[in-house]
Write a protein that holds these residues in place. Structure first.
Motif, PDB file in Angstrom:
ATOM      1  N   ALA A   1      -4.895 -54.301 -12.064  1.00  0.00           N
ATOM      2  CA  ALA A   1      -3.722 -55.027 -10.775  1.00  0.00           C
ATOM      3  C   ALA A   1      -3.626 -55.747 -11.109  1.00  0.00           C
ATOM      4  CB  ALA A   1      -4.126 -54.182  -9.707  1.00  0.00           C
ATOM      5  N   VAL A   2      -4.878 -56.675 -10.376  1.00  0.00           N
ATOM      6  CA  VAL A   2      -5.084 -58.586 -10.115  1.00  0.00           C
ATOM      7  C   VAL A   2      -4.652 -59.168 -11.958  1.00  0.00           C
ATOM      8  CG1 VAL A   2      -6.619 -60.153  -9.408  1.00  0.00           C
ATOM      9  CG2 VAL A   2      -6.535 -58.232  -8.600  1.00  0.00           C
ATOM     10  N   GLY A   3      -4.887 -58.709 -12.846  1.00  0.00           N
ATOM     11  CA  GLY A   3      -4.876 -59.376 -13.874  1.00  0.00           C
ATOM     12  C   GLY A   3      -3.730 -58.922 -14.457  1.00  0.00           C
TER      13      GLY A   3
ATOM     14  N   SER B   1      -0.902 -53.309  -7.193  1.00  0.00           N
ATOM     15  CA  SER B   1      -0.788 -54.594  -8.623  1.00  0.00           C
ATOM     16  C   SER B   1       1.394 -54.532  -7.790  1.00  0.00           C
ATOM     17  CB  SER B   1      -0.168 -53.777  -9.935  1.00  0.00           C
ATOM     18  OG  SER B   1       0.477 -52.518 -10.026  1.00  0.00           O
ATOM     19  N   VAL B   2       1.837 -53.501  -6.937  1.00  0.00           N
ATOM     20  CA  VAL B   2       2.817 -53.767  -6.846  1.00  0.00           C
ATOM     21  C   VAL B   2       3.222 -54.389  -5.670  1.00  0.00           C
ATOM     22  CG1 VAL B   2       4.876 -52.429  -5.545  1.00  0.00           C
ATOM     23  CG2 VAL B   2       3.988 -51.442  -7.769  1.00  0.00           C
ATOM     24  N   THR B   3       1.998 -54.823  -4.463  1.00  0.00           N
ATOM     25  CA  THR B   3       1.858 -55.441  -3.679  1.00  0.00           C
ATOM     26  C   THR B   3       1.450 -57.417  -3.664  1.00  0.00           C
ATOM     27  OG1 THR B   3       1.581 -53.706  -2.372  1.00  0.00           O
ATOM     28  CG2 THR B   3       0.812 -56.144  -1.937  1.00  0.00           C
ATOM     29  N   ILE B   4       0.338 -56.772  -5.420  1.00  0.00           N
ATOM     30  CA  ILE B   4       0.371 -58.354  -5.038  1.00  0.00           C
ATOM     31  C   ILE B   4       1.317 -58.951  -6.025  1.00  0.00           C
ATOM     32  CG2 ILE B   4      -1.457 -59.313  -6.777  1.00  0.00           C
ATOM     33  CD1 ILE B   4      -3.477 -57.436  -6.334  1.00  0.00           C
TER      34      ILE B   4
ATOM     35  N   LEU C   1     -16.371 -60.917  -0.814  1.00  0.00           N
ATOM     36  CA  LEU C   1     -16.617 -61.478  -1.990  1.00  0.00           C
ATOM     37  C   LEU C   1     -14.939 -62.852  -1.944  1.00  0.00           C
ATOM     38  CD1 LEU C   1     -17.161 -61.850  -4.542  1.00  0.00           C
ATOM     39  CD2 LEU C   1     -16.151 -59.513  -5.279  1.00  0.00           C
ATOM     40  N   TYR C   2     -14.425 -62.035  -1.458  1.00  0.00           N
ATOM     41  CA  TYR C   2     -12.797 -63.064  -1.457  1.00  0.00           C
ATOM     42  C   TYR C   2     -13.075 -63.692  -0.127  1.00  0.00           C
ATOM     43  CZ  TYR C   2     -11.017 -58.506  -3.130  1.00  0.00           C
ATOM     44  OH  TYR C   2     -10.563 -56.820  -4.082  1.00  0.00           O
ATOM     45  N   ALA C   3     -13.541 -63.503   0.569  1.00  0.00           N
ATOM     46  CA  ALA C   3     -14.151 -65.065   1.750  1.00  0.00           C
ATOM     47  C   ALA C   3     -15.161 -65.960   1.095  1.00  0.00           C
ATOM     48  CB  ALA C   3     -14.776 -64.438   2.798  1.00  0.00           C
TER      49      ALA C   3
ATOM     50  N   ILE D   1      -3.329 -61.982   0.313  1.00  0.00           N
ATOM     51  CA  ILE D   1      -3.117 -60.751   0.193  1.00  0.00           C
ATOM     52  C   ILE D   1      -4.403 -59.230  -1.199  1.00  0.00           C
ATOM     53  CG2 ILE D   1      -2.661 -60.595  -2.355  1.00  0.00           C
ATOM     54  CD1 ILE D   1      -0.144 -58.643   0.031  1.00  0.00           C
ATOM     55  N   LEU D   2      -5.545 -59.992  -1.233  1.00  0.00           N
ATOM     56  CA  LEU D   2      -6.259 -58.893  -2.074  1.00  0.00           C
ATOM     57  C   LEU D   2      -7.165 -58.225  -1.472  1.00  0.00           C
ATOM     58  CD1 LEU D   2      -8.656 -61.411  -5.104  1.00  0.00           C
ATOM     59  CD2 LEU D   2      -6.382 -58.991  -5.013  1.00  0.00           C
ATOM     60  N   PRO D   3      -7.281 -58.309   0.019  1.00  0.00           N
ATOM     61  CA  PRO D   3      -7.866 -57.389   1.083  1.00  0.00           C
ATOM     62  C   PRO D   3      -6.983 -56.329   1.213  1.00  0.00           C
ATOM     63  CG  PRO D   3      -8.291 -60.055   1.747  1.00  0.00           C
ATOM     64  CD  PRO D   3      -7.370 -59.869   0.639  1.00  0.00           C
TER      65      PRO D   3
END
Length: 358
Positions: A156-158, A235-238, A340-342, A284-286
Motif C-alpha cells: 500500500a505504501v509503495g 493505499s486510497v488514504t495514503i 516504528l513510525y515515531a 498518515i501512516l498511523p
C-alpha cells in the motif's frame, strides 16, 4: 524522558480501555446469573441434589429452582449433569434481556484473577471443537495474520507513493488516478472486499480449474484476498495525502529555482520533492495502519480465516475471557507500528525552528 513516559502511560490507558470495552457484552444478560432449573427423577429430590453441590441452596422445590454462587451458573450446570438422579438442568431465562453492571463487574474480576494466575482464556477450535488455550494458539494466529498484513501494508505504501509521483509527473495519469481515487473513497470498505472475493471466484470459474483459495480450509489460508484488501484500502488514504503534499511542494520557490537551473520534473520529484514530503507520509501512516488492521479483520471474517481479526469477529470461536486478550494483542500490534513510525520520523524528518539569541 517526560515525553516517553507520557506516551507509555497513554498506551497503558489505551490497553485498559480496550480491556473494559471488549467485555462490555458481559453487561447484557438474558439468564439469571445465580439460578438453575432442574428436573429430577422419581428416585431423588432437589434437596438431595443440593447437598451434593456445595454452595447451592433450594429456592423453590416445586418449581425445581436451585440457587448457586453468583456468576457460577455454567460451572454448576456441568457439575449437576454428573449427579445421579438429574434428568435435565438449564439456566433460568429472564423475561427480557437486561443490563447488569454487577455481572459485568463480576466477569471483569474473574478475568483479572485468571490473568494473575496465568489463565488468559480458552476457546473451542473451529476445526476439531477441542478446547484450546489462547496462549497456545496466539503465536500461530499472529504469524498467520502477519503473513499478509505486513506485505499488504508495504505494498500500500509503495504503490500509493509511486502513483502519486506518476500523477504529479504526467497530467493525464493524474486526472485518471484522481478519478479512481474519488470513486474508491466513495465505496464502503466491505463492498470493496466483496468485489475482490467475487473477482477471485469468477477467475476460478472462468479458467475452469482451482486457482485461488477463497476461504480457509484446515491449515491452508487464503493469501491473495486479504493481501489485496489490506493493500487497497490504506493505499486510497495514503495516495490522497501524498497527492496533496506533492502538489504543495511543486508550488514552492525551490522547485521553480531547480527547474530554472535545468533540472527535469523527474529529477525535481525524486531529488527534492520526495524528501520533503516524507513528513506527510510518516504522518498518515498511523491512520493507514489502523485502516489496514480494520480491513484485515473484515477480510479474515469474510474468508473464514482463523487469525487475530477472524477470532474477534467469528461467533464460533469467541469466548468471554479470551476476547479481551486478542483485542489487546491487536492494539499492541498497532502500537508497535506507531513506535516504528515515531522512530522513522526522528530519523528522516528534519526539524527546524528559530534560533534563540543569548
Amino acid at each position: 524522558m517526560k515525553s516517553t513516559l507520557r506516551w507509555v502511560l497513554l498506551g497503558l490507558f489505551t490497553l485498559v480501555c480496550i480491556f473494559f470495552l471488549s467485555n462490555i457484552r458481559n453487561a447484557f444478560i438474558s439468564t439469571q446469573p445465580d439460578q438453575i432449573k432442574i428436573m429430577v427423577g422419581s428416585g431423588s429430590t432437589l434437596q438431595a441434589i443440593s447437598e451434593k453441590l456445595p454452595g447451592s441452596q433450594v429456592l423453590d422445590e416445586k418449581a425445581g429452582l436451585l440457587t448457586v454462587p453468583y456468576g457460577k451458573v455454567w460451572d454448576y450446570l456441568g457439575k449437576i449433569m454428573a449427579v445421579k438422579g438429574v434428568f435435565r438442568a438449564a439456566a433460568v431465562p429472564l423475561d427480557h434481556p437486561t443490563i447488569s453492571w454487577r455481572y459485568y463487574g463480576y466477569s471483569i474480576k474473574e478475568q483479572l484473577q485468571g490473568f494473575l494466575h496465568g489463565d488468559f482464556g480458552k476457546f473451542r477450535s473451529p476445526f476439531n471443537r477441542t478446547e484450546v488455550t489462547v496462549v497456545q494458539e496466539l503465536p500461530t494466529m499472529l504469524l498467520r495474520t502477519c503473513t499478509y498484513f505486513i506485505p499488504g501494508l508495504l505494498m500500500a505504501v509503495g504503490v500509493s507513493l509511486l502513483l502519486a509521483m506518476l500523477s504529479a509527473k504526467w497530467r493525464r495519469i493524474g486526472v485518471f488516478m484522481d478519478g479512481v481515487h474519488a470513486l474508491l473513497v466513495g465505496l464502503p470498505d466491505f463492498f470493496l472486499i466483496v468485489l475482490i472475493q467475487l473477482g477471485a471466484i469468477y477467475a476460478t470459474k472462468f479458467l475452469g480449474h482451482y486457482v485461488l483459495l477463497i476461504v480457509q480450509v484446515g491449515n491452508k489460508t487464503p493469501f491473495l484476498i486479504p493481501f489485496l484488501t489490506i493493500a487497497l484500502i490504506p493505499s486510497v488514504t495514503i495516495y490522497g495525502t501524498m497527492r496533496v503534499a506533492i502538489s504543495r511542494e511543486l508550488g514552492q520557490d525551490y522547485v521553480v529555482t531547480a527547474q530554472a537551473k535545468g533540472l527535469t520534473r523527474s529529477e525535481v520529484l525524486i531529488s527534492h520533492v520526495l524528501r520533503n514530503v516524507m513528513q506527510d507520509l510518516l504522518a498518515i501512516l498511523p491512520k493507514a495502519t489502523t485502516l489496514a488492521l480494520a480491513s484485515m479483520a473484515v477480510a479474515e471474517a469474510i474468508c473464514g480465516i482463523f487469525g487475530l481479526g477472524g477470532f474477534i469477529t467469528s461467533p464460533t470461536v469467541q469466548s468471554v475471557s479470551s476476547m479481551s486478550v486478542i483485542c489487546m494483542t491487536l492494539a499492541l500490534v498497532a502500537m508497535a507500528f506507531h513506535v516504528l513510525y515515531a522512530l522513522l520520523r526522528r530519523r528522516f524528518v528534519i526539524r527546524t525552528g528559530e534560533a534563540v539569541s543569548q
